[in-house]
Design an enzyme around this catalytic site. Structure first.
Site, PDB file in Angstrom:
ATOM      1  N   ASN A   9       0.869  -1.175   0.000  1.00  0.00           N
ATOM      2  CA  ASN A   9       0.000   0.000   0.000  1.00  0.00           C
ATOM      3  C   ASN A   9       0.911   1.232   0.000  1.00  0.00           C
ATOM      4  O   ASN A   9       1.487   1.567   1.023  1.00  0.00           O
ATOM      5  CB  ASN A   9      -0.886  -0.052   1.256  1.00  0.00           C
ATOM      6  CG  ASN A   9      -1.715   1.202   1.437  1.00  0.00           C
ATOM      7  OD1 ASN A   9      -1.808   2.040   0.547  1.00  0.00           O
ATOM      8  ND2 ASN A   9      -2.337   1.326   2.607  1.00  0.00           N
ATOM      9  N   LYS A  11       0.104   4.244  -0.258  1.00  0.00           N
ATOM     10  CA  LYS A  11      -0.537   5.438   0.339  1.00  0.00           C
ATOM     11  C   LYS A  11      -0.283   6.652  -0.569  1.00  0.00           C
ATOM     12  O   LYS A  11      -0.204   6.481  -1.784  1.00  0.00           O
ATOM     13  CB  LYS A  11      -0.053   5.646   1.776  1.00  0.00           C
ATOM     14  CG  LYS A  11      -0.225   4.372   2.606  1.00  0.00           C
ATOM     15  CD  LYS A  11      -0.073   4.567   4.075  1.00  0.00           C
ATOM     16  CE  LYS A  11      -0.251   3.217   4.770  1.00  0.00           C
ATOM     17  NZ  LYS A  11      -0.178   3.310   6.217  1.00  0.00           N
ATOM     18  N   HIS A  96      -9.537   0.938   5.206  1.00  0.00           N
ATOM     19  CA  HIS A  96      -8.250   1.194   5.871  1.00  0.00           C
ATOM     20  C   HIS A  96      -8.488   2.157   7.035  1.00  0.00           C
ATOM     21  O   HIS A  96      -9.294   3.084   6.924  1.00  0.00           O
ATOM     22  CB  HIS A  96      -7.251   1.779   4.870  1.00  0.00           C
ATOM     23  CG  HIS A  96      -5.859   1.815   5.414  1.00  0.00           C
ATOM     24  ND1 HIS A  96      -5.450   2.766   6.310  1.00  0.00           N
ATOM     25  CD2 HIS A  96      -4.810   0.979   5.225  1.00  0.00           C
ATOM     26  CE1 HIS A  96      -4.185   2.515   6.641  1.00  0.00           C
ATOM     27  NE2 HIS A  96      -3.780   1.443   6.005  1.00  0.00           N
ATOM     28  N   GLU A  98      -6.889   4.609   8.076  1.00  0.00           N
ATOM     29  CA  GLU A  98      -6.696   6.033   7.741  1.00  0.00           C
ATOM     30  C   GLU A  98      -7.937   6.588   7.064  1.00  0.00           C
ATOM     31  O   GLU A  98      -8.305   7.749   7.260  1.00  0.00           O
ATOM     32  CB  GLU A  98      -5.450   6.202   6.847  1.00  0.00           C
ATOM     33  CG  GLU A  98      -4.172   5.995   7.660  1.00  0.00           C
ATOM     34  CD  GLU A  98      -2.980   5.442   6.888  1.00  0.00           C
ATOM     35  OE1 GLU A  98      -2.986   5.485   5.642  1.00  0.00           O
ATOM     36  OE2 GLU A  98      -2.044   4.958   7.553  1.00  0.00           O
ATOM     37  N   GLU A 168      -5.115  -5.000  10.728  1.00  0.00           N
ATOM     38  CA  GLU A 168      -4.096  -3.970  10.929  1.00  0.00           C
ATOM     39  C   GLU A 168      -4.365  -3.231  12.232  1.00  0.00           C
ATOM     40  O   GLU A 168      -5.208  -2.330  12.271  1.00  0.00           O
ATOM     41  CB  GLU A 168      -4.139  -2.961   9.775  1.00  0.00           C
ATOM     42  CG  GLU A 168      -3.898  -3.571   8.414  1.00  0.00           C
ATOM     43  CD  GLU A 168      -3.372  -2.533   7.432  1.00  0.00           C
ATOM     44  OE1 GLU A 168      -2.255  -2.733   6.948  1.00  0.00           O
ATOM     45  OE2 GLU A 168      -4.059  -1.539   7.179  1.00  0.00           O
ATOM     46  N   GLY A 174       2.610   2.338  10.725  1.00  0.00           N
ATOM     47  CA  GLY A 174       3.558   3.432  10.541  1.00  0.00           C
ATOM     48  C   GLY A 174       4.275   3.848  11.824  1.00  0.00           C
ATOM     49  O   GLY A 174       4.945   4.871  11.854  1.00  0.00           O
ATOM     50  N   SER A 213       3.622  -2.030  10.335  1.00  0.00           N
ATOM     51  CA  SER A 213       5.071  -2.100  10.512  1.00  0.00           C
ATOM     52  C   SER A 213       5.652  -3.483  10.211  1.00  0.00           C
ATOM     53  O   SER A 213       6.581  -3.932  10.871  1.00  0.00           O
ATOM     54  CB  SER A 213       5.474  -1.622  11.907  1.00  0.00           C
ATOM     55  OG  SER A 213       5.045  -0.282  12.103  1.00  0.00           O
TER      56      SER A 213
HETATM   57  P1  PGA Z   1       2.920   0.331   7.623  1.00  0.00           P
HETATM   58  O1  PGA Z   1       1.437   0.500   7.020  1.00  0.00           O
HETATM   59  O2  PGA Z   1       3.476  -0.934   7.034  1.00  0.00           O
HETATM   60  O3  PGA Z   1       3.657   1.560   7.146  1.00  0.00           O
HETATM   61  O4  PGA Z   1       2.779   0.265   9.088  1.00  0.00           O
HETATM   62  C1  PGA Z   1       0.588  -0.596   6.864  1.00  0.00           C
HETATM   63  C2  PGA Z   1      -0.725  -0.153   6.271  1.00  0.00           C
HETATM   64  O5  PGA Z   1      -1.256   0.882   6.699  1.00  0.00           O
HETATM   65  O6  PGA Z   1      -1.276  -0.823   5.384  1.00  0.00           O
END
Ligand code: PGA
Length: 250
Positions: A9, A11, A96, A98, A168, A174, A213
């Site tokens: 992803n 983003k 997601h 976010e 997640e 992140g 992460s």
């Molecule tokens: P990250 O994000 O690997 O940067 O923690 C995962 C995601 O949001 O899909």
């Protein structure tokens, strides 16, 4: 046998030329990934057509990061599921954290998005996961159950068979903090049990990815867990070698 999947992803990162370059690097390294591991990349909307060309013939799946909750019409700034399928997108990330957090995505909207995506032949990658305070209060099972019940339980078994689930934990996205493999396995097994309560044996066929992460140093341990069928990778998917190293962790 469930599909093993590693999805990147991106983003809101990379310009179009940068994205083309990254996709080309991932495509060039695909032969180093064990057979049977499906790679998917999810660039921003603007990059989809170029990335499609960069990965042509590689077997990598093309994924969008969102789609509209309406079929078409006066929804300035939105991109429909039909538009995505018209540029040969095969997957779409929905729910997601976010999007839930910053763009007010409710379960009601997500039900519509999933239905529209499935109608267009897209496979949704549906994300669930608890916030830190919810985990600390011991509510993580409850939170994830309601994210599954209120959205995925509206689907028919045939529709559900085309969905990929991603767990997640919001506190791991992140942040550099990863769920331990036992925390992740525990909740993945729980998600599968919840799905089995509605869909029976089909739950055994659904791929459940871990996200938050995930990186080359922890992917092996996570992917070795019985109910973890791969990863949804954010930060580490922006570097081809890291993304490919994660996929080689199977
Ligand atoms: P990250 O994000 O690997 O940067 O923690 C995962 C995601 O949001 O899909």
């Amino acid at each position: 046998m469930r599909k093993k999947i590693v999805a990147g992803n991106w983003k809101m990162n990379k310009t179009v030329p940068e994205g083309e370059e990254l996709a080309g690097q991932v495509a060039a390294g695909v032969s180093s990934v064990p057979a049977g591991v499906k790679l998917i990349i999810a660039p921003p909307f603007t990059h989809l057509s170029c990335v499609r060309k960069a990965i042509a013939g590689s077997g990598i799946g093309l994924c969008a990061q969102n789609c509209a909750d309406h079929e078409k019409g006066a929804y300035t700034g939105e991109v429909s599921a039909k538009m995505l399928s018209s540029v040969n997108v095969e997957y779409v990330i929905l729910g997601h954290s976010e999007r839930r957090e910053y763009y007010g995505e409710t379960h009601e909207k997500l039900v519509k998005k999933i239905e529209l995506a499935l109608e267009q032949g897209l496979s949704p990658i549906y994300c669930v996961g608890e916030k830190l305070e919810e985990r600390e209060a011991g509510k993580h099972f409850e939170v994830v159950d309601s994210q599954i019940r209120e959205v995925l339980f509206t689907l028919s078994p045939e529709q559900m068979s085309r969905v990929i689930v991603a767990y997640e934990p919001v506190w791991a996205i992140g942040t550099g903090k990863t769920a331990t493999s036992s925390q992740a396995q525990e909740i993945h097994a729980h998600i599968r049990k919840t799905l089995a309560g509605k869909f029976g044996a089909l739950a055994e066929e659904i791929s459940i990815l871990y996200g938050g992460s995930c990186k080359p140093s922890n992917a092996k341990e996570l992917f070795a867990c019985e109910d973890i069928d791969g990863g949804l990778i954010g930060g580490a998917s922006l570097v081809a070698d890291e993304f490919l190293a994660i996929a080689r962790s199977f």
